[in-house]
Scaffold this motif. Structure first.
Motif, short mmCIF file in Angstrom:
data_model
loop_
_atom_site.label_atom_id
_atom_site.label_comp_id
_atom_site.label_asym_id
_atom_site.label_seq_id
_atom_site.Cartn_x
_atom_site.Cartn_y
_atom_site.Cartn_z
N VAL A 661 23.10 5.69 10.11
CA VAL A 661 23.79 4.38 10.27
C VAL A 661 24.18 3.95 11.58
N PRO A 662 23.22 3.85 12.50
CA PRO A 662 23.47 3.67 13.95
C PRO A 662 23.94 2.43 14.25
N GLY A 663 23.70 1.47 13.27
CA GLY A 663 24.41 0.11 13.50
C GLY A 663 25.97 -0.02 13.70
N LEU A 664 26.57 0.69 12.93
CA LEU A 664 28.14 1.03 12.99
C LEU A 664 28.48 1.17 14.60
N TYR A 665 27.89 2.33 14.96
CA TYR A 665 28.28 2.55 16.30
C TYR A 665 27.90 1.60 17.63
N GLN A 703 15.87 3.18 19.06
CA GLN A 703 14.78 3.56 18.21
C GLN A 703 14.31 4.88 18.51
N ASP A 704 14.40 5.33 19.80
CA ASP A 704 13.91 6.58 19.80
C ASP A 704 14.66 7.74 19.50
N GLU A 705 16.05 7.51 19.15
CA GLU A 705 16.96 8.54 18.57
C GLU A 705 17.15 8.27 17.01
N GLU A 707 15.33 6.14 13.84
CA GLU A 707 14.24 5.36 13.26
C GLU A 707 14.43 4.20 12.74
N VAL A 708 15.94 4.07 12.04
CA VAL A 708 16.52 2.95 11.50
C VAL A 708 17.05 2.04 12.43
N SER A 709 17.39 2.24 13.68
CA SER A 709 18.23 1.59 14.46
C SER A 709 17.37 0.25 14.77
N GLU A 710 17.96 -0.89 15.15
CA GLU A 710 17.23 -2.24 15.40
C GLU A 710 17.38 -2.54 16.96
N VAL A 711 17.97 -1.46 17.68
CA VAL A 711 18.20 -1.72 19.03
C VAL A 711 16.73 -0.93 19.73
N THR A 712 16.03 -1.79 20.52
CA THR A 712 14.71 -1.17 21.26
C THR A 712 15.38 -0.49 22.55
N THR A 713 14.40 0.17 22.98
CA THR A 713 14.86 0.98 24.22
C THR A 713 15.21 0.20 25.44
N GLU A 715 16.40 -2.81 24.87
CA GLU A 715 17.93 -3.51 25.02
C GLU A 715 19.13 -2.19 25.15
N ALA A 716 18.54 -1.12 24.70
CA ALA A 716 19.70 -0.03 25.08
C ALA A 716 19.69 -0.03 26.53
#
Length: 725
Positions: A661-665, A703-705, A707-713, A715-716
């Motif tokens: 659930v990376p979206g919360l962070y 997304q490198d860390e 797979e379910v993250s919506e943040v691209t590299t 953007e990070a």
């Protein structure tokens, strides 16, 4: 000068070669060509113009050879598929299309040998060549024996080696005999065997043995390379008359072998010539029209507001190397770089001596060299012999400073004497030694005792092996001893893994794969040869023999299988259940935690996530932890609570990644950045963001860390540019 070789392969393409025999699922032609293709591809890989190859087809549909053109009879259905010359990838591909079984069986093997003999005689003339004819056949075509002796005599006169390898030929030395052999084949085997025995240099064998031996890696022969030719001194001969100076030559004794390197290529869209893309120069163009080499180009740009696009190209000559010093970059010009280089001159000087017993072989570095006296120099031979015997009698090594040529970095070499006592050869062996900067000294706690904080010594501890464990380990080591495991033909114990039978699997497997792909680009690459995997695992018989010792060691060491780690699933973790299956919290009358305190945030946060049964509980825990992080930053006097807040943030990040659930962070961190940089958290908190969050690699979860993250590299990187490389 490189060795010159002229090899002609005679390949039987008769109708019977298309049949399968002796339980094989491939034809006699394909089975025999496994040997021929391997030999030819090895020649191609060597890429030596002096190694020439020719191919003659036997029992072909047509006839194409010089003897038939001259009107000589008996040379029908023999065709020269490739004239003698250097072998390339292009010619290998063209040759492969020509090797097909025909519908004919009217060619004569001895006539084909004559055609190959004439090809070698015309091509090599009387020059120094290693000449060889290799005949591959199944012996099903009748052979005229009348001229066999004369052909053998001619082969001897020209110094040509004749190799006859037959498909399913009998070989008593190898232990193979074909049952139900036809009379024609049996007669042909006798004729060819007799002919080979009449040759001064001949080999007769069966294809089964030849194919099996293909798995044995071929060691590349290396010519001696002289690395140094000059004086070996002890003292300075220009200042002291008593100084020692011996003219020596240094050669490499061992050399590290490496796997072949790859080149970047591009598919050539123009099969008639050069690629439409930018290719290498003509002198470096790759062989064949299927691929073209790629030339790499690099451009350098700097920020320039006045240039179009805000950037300006610069030449490499205008650039200077820069080294990071803190947060600044210190430019280092070429003249500054020269100051750091040590100006050296070619030399080989003995600095001192060390006894045998005081040297630790584990500090050997690099490849071994061999030092001998200059050829035809009796004074040098006498002087070096005296030095070698003196070192041997005093049981000492010499330590020398070695500079191969002017301007190269110096090396420290250990010189080991080898007097002409055992192998009748006097020399000095050398091996590189480390400098002080190369040695890393690490301190580890003792293995036989435990030291407490107060300085007490404990001999019995859970981290120390017991007497039973020591005895079990000793028995296990003795049972797995390989020194006398293998036996020779007489039943005597011999070394299990001799050095000349231990091959580097990476290098030889790579070479095997390259040869297979060169011969047939579409066929799958076969499994690695068993000889490469032979010593990658212990012998099964030895493991069975030592089973009792292994079981005793497992019992003494109390080895237990670790239960598999619980895997997280979308939105929540699997609750960790005790092996007993009891609910400890229920037995103790404790309810599941729902709130997190600032004083004990990390363990309480983990406890809530471990027992969470729905997504709402996880969101609540993440929200509470986020409020605690914000409060610590807000209440911090200067940077007093920054490290504590960063640790809470790190735990929050790791746990939410595992729960997928990376979206919360990411949502929380985006708001935290805005608050810290805008001053909402009671003043200037930029140090917290740049030093502890960005510097601590606590940025957005990309997304490198997860797979379910919506943040691209990208953007990070935009949010925290120093986090990702």
């Amino acid at each position: 000068m490189a060795d010159k070789e002229a090899t002609v392969y005679i390949v039987d393409l008769g109708e019977s070669m298309a049949d399968c025999h002796n339980g094989r699922d491939e034809s006699d032609l394909d089975f025999g060509m496994r040997y021929v293709w391997d030999k030819i591809s090895t020649t191609v890989a060597a890429s030596r113009k002096t190694w020439t190859v020719g191919v003659v087809g036997l029992n072909t549909e047509d006839t194409d050879n010089a003897q038939d053109t001259e009107g000589l009879g008996g040379y029908e259905h023999i065709s020269v598929l490739q004239n003698l010359g250097p072998m390339t990838m292009t010619s290998l591909r063209e040759l492969r299309s020509s090797v097909q079984a025909s519908n004919n069986y009217g060619g004569d093997a001895i006539s084909a040998i004559v055609v190959a003999l004439k090809m070698i005689e015309v091509f090599t003339k009387k020059l120094k060549y290693k000449r060889r004819i290799i005949l591959m056949t199944n012996g099903e075509t009748p052979i005229e024996e009348d001229s066999a002796e004369d052909v053998a005599a001619k082969l001897n006169d020209l110094g040509i080696e004749l190799v006859v390898i037959g498909v399913d030929f009998d070989d008593s030395d190898y232990g193979f005999k074909e049952e139900d052999k036809s009379r024609v084949k049996a007669a042909n085997e006798k004729i060819l065997r007799k002919m080979v025995e009449s040759c001064t240099d001949g080999v007769f064998g069966t294809m089964q043995q030849a194919v099996e031996e293909l798995a044995i890696p071929r060691i590349k022969p290396v010519r001696p390379f002289k690395a140094y030719d000059g004086p070996l001194t002890l003292g300075d001969p220009s200042k002291y008359e008593s100084a020692l100076s011996i003219h020596v030559e240094r050669y490499f004794k061992t050399k590290r072998a490496t796997a072949p390197s790859a080149s970047t290529v591009v598919i050539n869209t123009d099969h008639g010539g050069a690629s439409q893309t930018q290719t290498l120069d003509e002198d470096t163009a790759m062989d064949g029209a299927e691929f073209s080499g790629v030339k790499h180009m690099r451009t350098y740009r700097v920020q320039d507001d006045e240039a179009p696009g805000g950037k300006r190209d610069v030449d490499i000559e205008d650039l200077a190397k820069g080294y990071q010093y803190g947060r600044t970059v210190v430019p280092f010009s070429e003249s500054d770089m020269n100051v750091t280089k040590l100006a050296t001159t070619k030399s080989f000087t003995i600095l001192g001596f060390i006894p045998f017993n005081n040297y630790n072989p584990s500090i050997n570095m690099g490849e071994t060299g061999i030092i001998v006296a200059q050829k035809l120099n009796e004074e040098a031979e006498l002087g070096l012999s005296a030095l070698i015997h003196a070192l041997h009698e005093l049981e000492s090594y010499a330590v020398a400073r070695y500079v191969q040529k002017d301007g190269t970095q110096p090396q420290l070499l250990l010189l080991k004497p080898n007097p002409a006592i055992e192998d009748d050869f006097e020399c000095l062996y050398d091996v590189p030694l480390p400098f002080a900067e190369d040695v890393r000294s690490y301190q580890f706690p003792p293995l036989d005792k435990v030291l407490t904080v107060t300085g007490n010594v404990i001999k019995e501890h859970r981290l120390l092996p017991s007497d039973d464990l020591k005895e079990a380990m000793s028995d296990f080591v003795d049972a797995m001893d390989l020194s006398g495991y293998d036996v020779d033909e007489d039943g005597k114990p011999v070394e299990y893994a001799p050095i000349d039978e231990t091959y580097n699997p990476i290098i030889h497997r790579m070479n095997q794969a390259i040869r297979a792909r060169a011969v047939d680009p579409d066929a799958p690459i076969g499994p690695p040869a068993e000889i490469l995997l032979r010593f990658s695992h212990p012998p099964e018989k030895l493991l069975d023999k030592a089973k009792s010792e292994i079981d005793a060691l497992i019992d003494a060491a109390e080895v237990k299988k670790v239960p598999p780690k619980a895997q997280g699933r979308q939105g929540r973790k699997e609750a960790v259940k005790p092996l007993s299956g009891l609910d400890i919290d229920a037995l103790l009358g404790e309810s599941k935690r729902t709130t997190i305190s600032t004083e004990n945030a990390v363990p309480e946060f983990k406890q809530i996530l471990a027992t969470a049964e729905d997504d709402a509980t996880i969101e609540s825990a993440a929200k509470q932890m986020g409020e605690i992080v914000r409060k610590l930053i807000h209440d911090s006097f200067a940077d007093l609570f920054y490290a504590r807040a960063a640790e809470n943030l790190r735990v929050m990040r790791e746990e939410l990644i595992s729960l997928e659930v990376p979206g919360l962070y990411n949502k929380f961190l985006t708001g935290l950045k805005k608050s810290t940089l805008s001053g909402e958290l009671d003043g200037d908190r930029r140090e917290m963001w740049f030093k502890h969050i960005v510097g601590g690699r606590l940025g957005l979860i990309s997304q490198d860390e997860s797979e379910v993250s919506e943040v691209t590299t990208d953007e990070a990187k935009a949010v925290s540019p120093h986090i990702l490389p």
